[in-house]
Structures are given as C-alpha cells and as structure tokens.
Design an enzyme around this catalytic site. Structure first.
Site, PDB file in Angstrom:
ATOM      1  N   PRO A 135     -47.200  98.640  16.383  1.00 42.31           N
ATOM      2  CA  PRO A 135     -46.184  98.272  17.379  1.00 42.31           C
ATOM      3  C   PRO A 135     -45.196  99.407  17.652  1.00 42.31           C
ATOM      4  O   PRO A 135     -44.415  99.314  18.599  1.00 42.31           O
ATOM      5  CB  PRO A 135     -45.479  97.079  16.725  1.00 42.31           C
ATOM      6  CG  PRO A 135     -45.607  97.339  15.263  1.00 42.31           C
ATOM      7  CD  PRO A 135     -46.986  97.934  15.102  1.00 42.31           C
ATOM      8  N   LEU A 136     -45.267 100.463  16.841  1.00 42.96           N
ATOM      9  CA  LEU A 136     -44.419 101.636  17.044  1.00 42.96           C
ATOM     10  C   LEU A 136     -45.206 102.797  17.649  1.00 42.96           C
ATOM     11  O   LEU A 136     -44.815 103.962  17.526  1.00 42.96           O
ATOM     12  CB  LEU A 136     -43.761 102.058  15.725  1.00 42.96           C
ATOM     13  CG  LEU A 136     -42.868 100.991  15.101  1.00 42.96           C
ATOM     14  CD1 LEU A 136     -42.297 101.461  13.771  1.00 42.96           C
ATOM     15  CD2 LEU A 136     -41.738 100.601  16.049  1.00 42.96           C
ATOM     16  N   GLY A 137     -46.306 102.458  18.317  1.00 41.72           N
ATOM     17  CA  GLY A 137     -47.059 103.478  19.043  1.00 41.72           C
ATOM     18  C   GLY A 137     -47.586 104.584  18.163  1.00 41.72           C
ATOM     19  O   GLY A 137     -47.651 105.739  18.605  1.00 41.72           O
ATOM     20  N   ARG A 138     -47.956 104.258  16.920  1.00 41.67           N
ATOM     21  CA  ARG A 138     -48.468 105.244  15.969  1.00 41.67           C
ATOM     22  C   ARG A 138     -47.450 106.369  15.752  1.00 41.67           C
ATOM     23  O   ARG A 138     -47.803 107.546  15.711  1.00 41.67           O
ATOM     24  CB  ARG A 138     -49.820 105.800  16.423  1.00 41.67           C
ATOM     25  CG  ARG A 138     -50.874 104.720  16.620  1.00 41.67           C
ATOM     26  CD  ARG A 138     -52.181 105.271  17.138  1.00 41.67           C
ATOM     27  NE  ARG A 138     -53.075 104.189  17.522  1.00 41.67           N
ATOM     28  CZ  ARG A 138     -53.935 103.590  16.711  1.00 41.67           C
ATOM     29  NH1 ARG A 138     -54.016 103.986  15.452  1.00 41.67           N
ATOM     30  NH2 ARG A 138     -54.724 102.618  17.143  1.00 41.67           N
ATOM     31  N   TYR A 183     -59.008 100.552   3.989  1.00 38.60           N
ATOM     32  CA  TYR A 183     -57.879 101.480   3.896  1.00 38.60           C
ATOM     33  C   TYR A 183     -57.944 102.202   2.555  1.00 38.60           C
ATOM     34  O   TYR A 183     -57.579 101.655   1.519  1.00 38.60           O
ATOM     35  CB  TYR A 183     -56.543 100.741   4.033  1.00 38.60           C
ATOM     36  CG  TYR A 183     -56.326 100.044   5.349  1.00 38.60           C
ATOM     37  CD1 TYR A 183     -57.078 100.355   6.479  1.00 38.60           C
ATOM     38  CD2 TYR A 183     -55.363  99.041   5.468  1.00 38.60           C
ATOM     39  CE1 TYR A 183     -56.866  99.702   7.675  1.00 38.60           C
ATOM     40  CE2 TYR A 183     -55.142  98.391   6.673  1.00 38.60           C
ATOM     41  CZ  TYR A 183     -55.904  98.714   7.765  1.00 38.60           C
ATOM     42  OH  TYR A 183     -55.695  98.047   8.955  1.00 38.60           O
ATOM     43  N   HIS A 232     -62.517  92.595  10.777  1.00 35.16           N
ATOM     44  CA  HIS A 232     -61.784  93.782  11.223  1.00 35.16           C
ATOM     45  C   HIS A 232     -62.186  94.229  12.628  1.00 35.16           C
ATOM     46  O   HIS A 232     -61.337  94.615  13.434  1.00 35.16           O
ATOM     47  CB  HIS A 232     -62.006  94.918  10.221  1.00 35.16           C
ATOM     48  CG  HIS A 232     -60.890  95.900  10.169  1.00 35.16           C
ATOM     49  ND1 HIS A 232     -60.621  96.655   9.063  1.00 35.16           N
ATOM     50  CD2 HIS A 232     -59.959  96.250  11.077  1.00 35.16           C
ATOM     51  CE1 HIS A 232     -59.575  97.439   9.294  1.00 35.16           C
ATOM     52  NE2 HIS A 232     -59.164  97.202  10.513  1.00 35.16           N
TER      53      HIS A 232
END
Length: 331
Positions: A206-209, A57, A126
């Site tokens: 978990p928030l769908g991107r 990242y 990863h």
C-alpha cells in the site's frame, strides 16, 4: 487503534492495519530474530493484531521468525500465511505456482511447523494455478478448515470469475492484491466482485513498494530487491519520483509522514479494506498505525487520485500471474 475491521462476512476481526512480514526473508539468525521481535512488539503495543507472511518469503525465514516473535502471545494475533510457490524445486515440474490439493496438504503442515502453531487464521492461495481448477484447490482448503488447521480461506491476485467460483465452494474471507495510490487497476475488476460477495480486501504494497514513504529520492535509495522492479527502472525513476513528491506535499500540509497520507487514502476506500504495509523497523510500524486517525480533505483526495494514471512502469515483475483465471473442471 481500538476499532476493528472484519475479514469477510463471517471472518475474523482484525486491526484496520496489519503488518506484512515479507521483509524478513534474508535469514533467521539472532539479528533477524531480534528485529522480528521488535516489530511484533511495536505492532501489538500500537493495537495491530494482523500479521501476514508466506512460505516463499525467504523461503521459510519469514514464517520461522514470525512464529518465534509470537511465541507466548499467539492469542493476541491473527496470523495469515500463503502457499502456492513450491519450495522443493526438484520434485515439482512448475517452479512457480502449484495449486494442487496434494501440494497444499503438505504445504500447510510445513507452515504450521515453521510458525509453531496448531492452526493459521487465514490461508491464502498465493497465486492462481492456471492448470488446476479452483474448485479442486478450494475444495482441499475446505478440508483443512474442517480439520482445524485453517480457520479462513483467502486468494491472492485472482481473477473475478475465479473468485466467484472459489466462493461457491467455500466462503472466501479475503482477497489480497496490490492497491495503493500508485496501483489502482483492481478497482474495476477485483473490488466490485469482492464487495458483491462480502469478501474483504487486503492491499499489499500500500506504500507503492517504498515510493510513497518519502524515503526514495535517488536510485541509491532503492533496496536491492527492488532494483529490478519496472517502477524503479532508470527510464521511469524521475517520473515516479515527481509523483511521490506530490504525496509528500500533502503530508507537509498535514504535518505528517507521506506514508501516513498513503495509508489514510487506502483506509478510506472502505471499512472492508485492511492494508498490510511491510517493514523491518518498529518505528515505521508505529508510524503506520498513526495513519488510522489521519483525515484527508476532499481537495487532497482529489489531488492524490490523479497520480495513478501517470505512474510509469508496470506494478509487477510477473504481470502474467495477476488476475489469473483458473481452468474449468475437466478442462
């Protein structure tokens, strides 16, 4: 948020919701450092103890910023990071995935330096290297546990057979995969194997991107790094916007935020599930923490669970790296 969930049969206890640090990849300057501190402050104040990052990242910026933000309060956090995407492109023939023991031994030392810690609590592969037997990779990870550099081991987006083989070498504490109201494919593959073996599930995105946050109304609302994602493509946008509106309708009924609905659904999949929504904004950390007390009715759950089959576009830019099975030893 006082209750805890355990990562694996004998793994660490963590808050039911974590914080993903993938958003901290643009740089590691003073402004980024202030933002990271504010996010960690908000998390700890909200009872969130679990922080997830990766060496790739940035690369490297996210680990550096998380390490700085946790300085002086490392004992309050469970820190997870990942390896497997070589940062030195000049010396490695595969620029995407590397699960070789010699690579991970150097990768962990570099991550420890960037995080400014003497160990990481959870260390993930990863992505599975399709050229290296998982027994070799996990065998080397086991050595890191024995050396005290790593407490627990995880895998991300591994295939079911690879998970079994890895767990036979050393207990796997957690499997990280995408899981949300918009992405449910792991329910027929990864989830059953993880639960059979007593491995926790750590859903990323978990928030769908961002689709499930209620903030995406037009293509102008898409962050730059998401613009190329299949689910934000022009031909898929209106279909997915309409589905996200159904999540927002449930949120309106409950007088909460759409993100809290989406996280409540994920949390409701089981006490072995710990989602890690990512953000650079402390107000969203607090909002996400509030999802722990949300109760969805049976009718609302039923409505929400009809969405995934109608989502347009693949969940990943690199579908070939999902559910990968490692080669057999000696192959």
């Amino acid at each position: 948020m006082t209750d805890q969930r355990r990562l694996g049969t004998d793994g660490p206890w963590v808050s039911p919701i974590g914080v993903g640090f993938m958003s901290f990849r643009a740089g590691a300057g003073p402004q980024d450092e202030r933002a990271a501190h504010k996010v960690v402050d908000a998390a700890l104040e909200s009872g969130i103890s679990f922080f997830d990052t990766a060496d790739v990242y940035g690369p490297e910026h996210s680990e550096i910023l998380l390490g700085r933000a946790l300085r002086g309060r490392r004992d309050q956090a469970v820190v997870a990071t990942k390896f497997g995407n070589p940062l030195d492109r000049a010396t490695n023939p595969d620029p995407r995935i590397d699960g070789r023991p010699e690579y991970l031994r150097s990768a962990i030392d570099a991550s420890l330096r960037r995080l400014d810690v003497d160990h990481v609590d959870l260390y993930y592969l990863h992505r599975v290297d399709p050229t290296v037997p998982i027994e070799d990779t996990v065998g080397a990870l086991k050595e890191l546990v024995e050396a005290g550099k790593v407490r627990y081991i995880g895998l991300s987006e591994a295939g079911p057979n690879t998970i079994r083989r890895a767990h036979a070498v050393h207990p796997i504490a957690a499997i990280q995969s995408e899981w949300s109201l918009f992405s449910r494919d792991i329910e027929s593959s990864t989830v059953p194997v993880a639960r059979e073996l007593g491995i926790a599930l750590v859903p990323y995105s978990p928030l769908g991107r961002a689709w499930l946050t209620g903030t995406v109304r037009s293509r102008d609302d898409i962050e730059e790094q998401l613009a190329a994602h299949p689910r934000f493509a022009e031909e898929n946008f209106e279909t997915n916007r309409a589905l996200a509106a159904e999540v927002a309708a449930v949120a309106e009924e409950l007088e909460i935020r759409p993100s809290q609905v989406a996280l409540a659904w994920v949390l409701g999949r089981g006490t072995d599930v710990v989602p890690i929504p990512g953000t650079r904004h402390p107000e969203y950390v607090r909002e996400n923490a509030g999802a722990r007390t949300v109760e969805l009715s049976g009718d609302q759950v039923s409505r929400l669970e009809k969405l995934a089959d109608r989502v347009a576009g693949h969940r990943s830019l690199q579908p070939q790296n999902l559910g990968t099975e490692a080669p057999a030893p000696g192959a």
